[in-house]
Design a protein around this motif. Structure first.
Motif, PDB file in Angstrom:
ATOM      1  N   GLY A  42      10.717   2.065   8.446  1.00  0.00           N
ATOM      2  CA  GLY A  42      10.755   0.572   9.277  1.00  0.00           C
ATOM      3  C   GLY A  42      11.775   0.759  10.621  1.00  0.00           C
ATOM      4  O   GLY A  42      11.460   0.127  11.391  1.00  0.00           O
ATOM      5  N   LYS A 192       0.001  -0.955  16.026  1.00  0.00           N
ATOM      6  CA  LYS A 192      -0.026  -1.090  14.645  1.00  0.00           C
ATOM      7  C   LYS A 192      -0.620  -2.438  14.214  1.00  0.00           C
ATOM      8  O   LYS A 192      -1.029  -2.744  12.974  1.00  0.00           O
ATOM      9  N   ARG A 222       5.510   5.171   2.710  1.00  0.00           N
ATOM     10  CA  ARG A 222       5.971   6.553   2.625  1.00  0.00           C
ATOM     11  C   ARG A 222       5.982   6.864   1.186  1.00  0.00           C
ATOM     12  O   ARG A 222       5.954   5.966   0.198  1.00  0.00           O
ATOM     13  N   LYS A 227       9.102   2.743  -3.723  1.00  0.00           N
ATOM     14  CA  LYS A 227       7.620   1.939  -3.457  1.00  0.00           C
ATOM     15  C   LYS A 227       6.488   2.006  -4.494  1.00  0.00           C
ATOM     16  O   LYS A 227       5.558   1.658  -4.546  1.00  0.00           O
ATOM     17  N   GLY A 251       0.285   7.071   3.566  1.00  0.00           N
ATOM     18  CA  GLY A 251       1.700   6.983   3.832  1.00  0.00           C
ATOM     19  C   GLY A 251       1.789   8.512   4.594  1.00  0.00           C
ATOM     20  O   GLY A 251       1.099   9.696   4.137  1.00  0.00           O
ATOM     21  N   GLY A 252       2.634   8.521   5.621  1.00  0.00           N
ATOM     22  CA  GLY A 252       3.150   9.751   6.046  1.00  0.00           C
ATOM     23  C   GLY A 252       4.601  10.111   5.453  1.00  0.00           C
ATOM     24  O   GLY A 252       5.037   9.461   4.818  1.00  0.00           O
ATOM     25  N   GLN A 284       1.352  10.463  11.893  1.00  0.00           N
ATOM     26  CA  GLN A 284       1.819   9.115  12.749  1.00  0.00           C
ATOM     27  C   GLN A 284       1.005   8.592  13.595  1.00  0.00           C
ATOM     28  O   GLN A 284       0.710   9.105  14.706  1.00  0.00           O
ATOM     29  N   ILE A 289      -3.405   3.103  10.613  1.00  0.00           N
ATOM     30  CA  ILE A 289      -2.811   2.265   9.729  1.00  0.00           C
ATOM     31  C   ILE A 289      -3.358   0.745   9.802  1.00  0.00           C
ATOM     32  O   ILE A 289      -3.644   0.302   8.897  1.00  0.00           O
ATOM     33  N   LEU A 310       8.278  -4.044   5.782  1.00  0.00           N
ATOM     34  CA  LEU A 310       7.211  -4.476   7.344  1.00  0.00           C
ATOM     35  C   LEU A 310       6.013  -4.549   7.068  1.00  0.00           C
ATOM     36  O   LEU A 310       5.102  -5.161   7.546  1.00  0.00           O
ATOM     37  N   THR A 311       5.510  -3.583   6.049  1.00  0.00           N
ATOM     38  CA  THR A 311       4.288  -3.573   5.655  1.00  0.00           C
ATOM     39  C   THR A 311       3.451  -4.574   5.236  1.00  0.00           C
ATOM     40  O   THR A 311       2.465  -5.175   5.327  1.00  0.00           O
ATOM     41  N   GLU A 314       3.000  -7.076   8.235  1.00  0.00           N
ATOM     42  CA  GLU A 314       1.767  -6.346   9.037  1.00  0.00           C
ATOM     43  C   GLU A 314       0.635  -6.642   8.415  1.00  0.00           C
ATOM     44  O   GLU A 314      -0.342  -7.012   9.024  1.00  0.00           O
TER      45      GLU A 314
END
Ligand code: UDP
Length: 403
Positions: A42, A192, A222, A227, A251-252, A284, A289, A310-311, A314
């Motif tokens: 983030g 994004k 991630r 998570k 995720g990356g 990325q 995403i 943040l996800t 989003e």
């Protein structure tokens, strides 16, 4: 990249006018941001948008990185977990590794900012270079119950700053310096988050071999134990007994997060034998995403600890129904049963996902309220305003500033 005028149709002219006025007052001051990675996570996500927009507004904002080797980032990841309150073994050797790398960064990083804005613990020791300029420590972590050994160690540096910034009221700590509460934000016009044509969404699904035949539950994060990706698979399995669906766990890596590959292999092991689970190690790529979030029926964020998440913002901005853990900054974004569903367990999360899959109207209403809430509180324009007020307030130490 979007220009500042392009935000007017979203947030209104007066908000953008305010930003210009504040930027005018900061003329002549260099704002130097420093963190430890330019990709993943983030902090990098936010700086990639905040710094260019501040520049466009006329503020001399810049962004520098510290350097660190594998051992340093192993230690700072341990610090990260410990600050989040996870049981973590920290040895004297770990503190020594942190101090060694900090010493070389103190020698190598040039400090030119009138305001030096340090993000998270990795570069915290640079405070040793403080002269007449102003230093702010920006903490993106949920430090409501930090491991005391690590927190006290970091306090040795934090106390030397002029101010600290936390993302949520619950994270503030007793400190001898001024504290500000500023929550993060998303950029509605970034790759994004911008609107995407259906063909762009479909092409990403095709690229990753994900058919549109069933509802899709998605967590983008991630590969990090905090998570709870294994918990996500468990939630999916419980839902799947009643409602056929697919799961995307995507995720990356972040270059300052060394645990990712180990967690990814645990996740792959837990998901094997189920062709409806799609584990994606993403490059990325913000458009991808964005497309995966938009292609989803329900977004999950089953974090055990979360600075802000943040996800979640989003997903809500895309008017998606979200099921997320009641941790860290997530309850700032989701009011239970109004702008999403909060959960406290795997069972709670699977119950909530089933409810949303069974009641599309309810799911749609939650998503729409969520989008409105993000629009009013968590867009980048609010964040720019708060940061500029913070920088200005550093020069008015007698006043109390409420952000
Ligand atoms: N993200 C990304 N690629 C990934 C995984 C995450 O670009 O493979 C982004 C995600 O969309 C979000 C940010 O990284 O913008 C993660 O921020 P968050 O606050 O959710 O979690 P953090 O990684 O900082 O703990």
């Amino acid at each position: 990249m979007a220009r500042i005028e392009e935000y007017i149709p979203i947030v209104g002219q007066p908000i953008v006018d305010d930003l210009r006025l504040l930027a005018e007052r900061l003329k002549g001051k260099a704002i130097q941001n420093i963190n430890s990675t330019s990709v993943g996570g983030g902090v990098a996500e936010i700086l990639h948008r905040i710094v260019p927009l501040l520049k466009e507004l006329g503020v001399d904002a810049r962004w520098d990185l510290i350097k660190g080797g594998e051992q340093f980032f192993d230690v700072t990841k341990k610090f990260h977990n410990a600050l989040h309150g996870m049981p973590t073994e920290i040895s004297q050797k770990d503190f020594d590794t942190f101090l060694d790398t900090s010493r070389s960064n103190i020698e190598e990083v040039s400090i030119y900012g009138d305001v030096v804005f340090i993000h998270d613990p990795q570069p915290v020791a640079l405070i040793k270079k403080k002269k007449e300029n102003k230093w702010v420590w920006r903490c993106h972590i949920d430090v409501s119950e930090p491991n005391q050994k690590v927190w006290e160690f970091l306090r040795g540096f934090i106390d030397g700053y002029d101010a600290a910034v936390f993302s949520a009221p619950a994270f503030s700590q007793r400190l001898p310096i001024r504290q500000f509460l500023i929550s993060p934000s998303i950029d509605p016009l970034s790759d994004k988050n911008k609107e995407l044509p259906q063909e762009a969404i479909d092409s990403v699904l095709i690229k990753y071999g994900i058919p549109k035949d069933k509802p899709i539950i998605t967590q983008i994060s991630r590969f990090d134990r905090l998570k709870d990706p294994l918990g996500v698979i468990e939630v999916y399995k419980q839902v799947k007994r009643y409602s056929d669906c697919r799961l995307i766990l995507a995720g990356g890596g972040a270059s300052d997060d060394p645990e990712g590959m180990e967690v990814l292999s645990e996740v792959k092991e837990a998901a094997k034998d189920d062709a409806d689970i799609h584990i994606l190690l993403l490059p990325q790529n913000d458009i991808e995403i964005n497309a995966l979030q938009r292609a989803s029926t329900v977004i999950l964020q089953k974090s055990i600890k979360e600075g802000f998440g943040l996800t979640v913002a989003e997903a809500l901005w895309k008017a998606k129904p979200v099921v997320a853990s009641h941790v860290g900054g997530i309850p700032l974004q989701i009011t239970h049963k109004y702008s999403g569903l909060l959960c406290h367990s795997i069972e709670g999360a699977s119950f909530a996902v089933k409810q949303l899959l069974n009641s599309p109207d309810y799911a749609r209403r939650l998503g729409e309220s969520g989008r409105e809430h993000i629009k009013n509180n968590f867009l980048i324009t609010r964040h720019l305003r708060d940061y500029m007020l913070l920088f200005l307030s550093l020069y008015h130490t007698e006043d109390i500033v409420y952000l």
